[in-house]
Design an enzyme around this catalytic site. Structure first.
Site, PDB file in Angstrom:
ATOM      1  N   SER A 145       0.794  -1.368  -0.048  1.00  0.00           N
ATOM      2  CA  SER A 145      -0.009  -0.060   0.110  1.00  0.00           C
ATOM      3  C   SER A 145       0.851   1.240   0.077  1.00  0.00           C
ATOM      4  O   SER A 145       1.784   1.395   0.717  1.00  0.00           O
ATOM      5  CB  SER A 145      -0.752   0.060   1.316  1.00  0.00           C
ATOM      6  OG  SER A 145      -1.597   1.160   1.331  1.00  0.00           O
ATOM      7  N   TYR A 159      -1.635  -0.971  10.440  1.00  0.00           N
ATOM      8  CA  TYR A 159      -1.837  -1.289   8.888  1.00  0.00           C
ATOM      9  C   TYR A 159      -0.744  -0.932   7.913  1.00  0.00           C
ATOM     10  O   TYR A 159      -0.128  -1.543   7.490  1.00  0.00           O
ATOM     11  CB  TYR A 159      -3.186  -0.721   8.164  1.00  0.00           C
ATOM     12  CG  TYR A 159      -3.316  -0.854   6.603  1.00  0.00           C
ATOM     13  CD1 TYR A 159      -3.936  -2.163   6.382  1.00  0.00           C
ATOM     14  CD2 TYR A 159      -3.336   0.013   5.733  1.00  0.00           C
ATOM     15  CE1 TYR A 159      -4.140  -2.368   4.953  1.00  0.00           C
ATOM     16  CE2 TYR A 159      -3.216  -0.143   4.343  1.00  0.00           C
ATOM     17  CZ  TYR A 159      -3.623  -1.450   4.062  1.00  0.00           C
ATOM     18  OH  TYR A 159      -3.944  -1.742   2.537  1.00  0.00           O
TER      19      TYR A 159
END
Length: 249
Positions: A145, A159
């Site tokens: 990401s 995350y």
């Protein structure tokens, strides 16, 4: 997508493929003539939708909670039974996060995020390596990401750190796998039009899209195209790479 002799008959395992990017990747590999294992945890309805794009016996749906290592191993055992011991392509796509402020982030939530986003990828990569190294061929693609490079948001520290770790895993395993002709790469998607952003609590996606130099969010197809490229014959000299698909961010 037209069928390609390079992909025809290859065995593919994709985690987190009941929706979003993973679902699109699964569909595209089926279109290319691959045998595709679709993994899900809770979204069986989404996983089952992929079956209408599959020829008979070319797709199998597997349920597994990747936050539990024993279920990761069970997923692998069931997959190997279905594929008759073969794997050509592994896509570690499964991603999890629950928006939690840093000062409220529990160790339980931290561990669950890392179990799904990192530990499952490590276990499946290691198991795939054992088969791919004997065949001296294979592709592993990890989905990262772009957000982690900026530290993520105030509610997504866990995350962001897990995605930084998946890139470190990519780099480390790529060097180990290279002598066996196994190519290991990661894709770093930017803002992509999926429900994932809504689950993270983002309500104004237009505002998020306006921050992208191309002034829009990526489609799942555009991320899938990058996955297919890294698994194709056209990427035969690419390994240990992190491919940005972020519209210029």
């Amino acid at each position: 997508m037209k069928k390609n002799n390079f992909f025809k008959g290859k065995n593919v395992l994709i985690t987190g493929s009941s929706s979003g990017i993973g679902w699109q990747v699964a569909k595209d590999f089926l279109d290319l003539g691959c045998y595709v294992a679709v993994h899900y945890n809770s979204n069986k309805k989404g996983a089952d939708k992929i079956l209408k794009y599959s020829r008979k016996n070319y797709c199998k749906i597997f349920k597994s909670d990747l936050s539990k290592p024993n279920q990761v191993l069970k997923l692998w055992k069931n997959y190997i039974k279905w594929s008759k011991g073969n794997i050509d392509i592994l896509v570690n796509n499964a991603g999890y996060t629950k928006a939690v402020k840093f000062d409220s982030l529990s160790l339980t939530e931290w561990d669950k995020t890392f179990n799904i986003n990192l530990k499952a990828a490590f276990l499946l990569s290691k198991l795939s390596y054992k088969i791919m190294s004997k065949k001296r061929s294979g592709r592993i693609v990890n989905i990262s990401s772009g957000g982690w490079q900026y530290g993520g948001g105030e509610k997504t520290v866990h995350y962001s750190v897990s995605k930084a770790a998946i890139e470190a895993l990519t780099i480390a395993t790529a060097k180990i796998c290279a002598p066996y002709k196994i190519l290991v790469n990661a894709i770093r998607p930017g803002a992509t039009d999926t429900d994932f952003h809504r689950k993270m609590g983002r309500k104004n996606l237009k505002k998020r899209a306006s921050l992208v130099p191309l002034k829009r969010m990526a489609t799942t197809k555009e991320i899938s195209n990058a996955v297919i490229f890294l698994c194709s014959e056209k990427s035969s000299f690419i390994t240990n790479s992190i491919l940005d698909v972020r519209g210029g961010e």
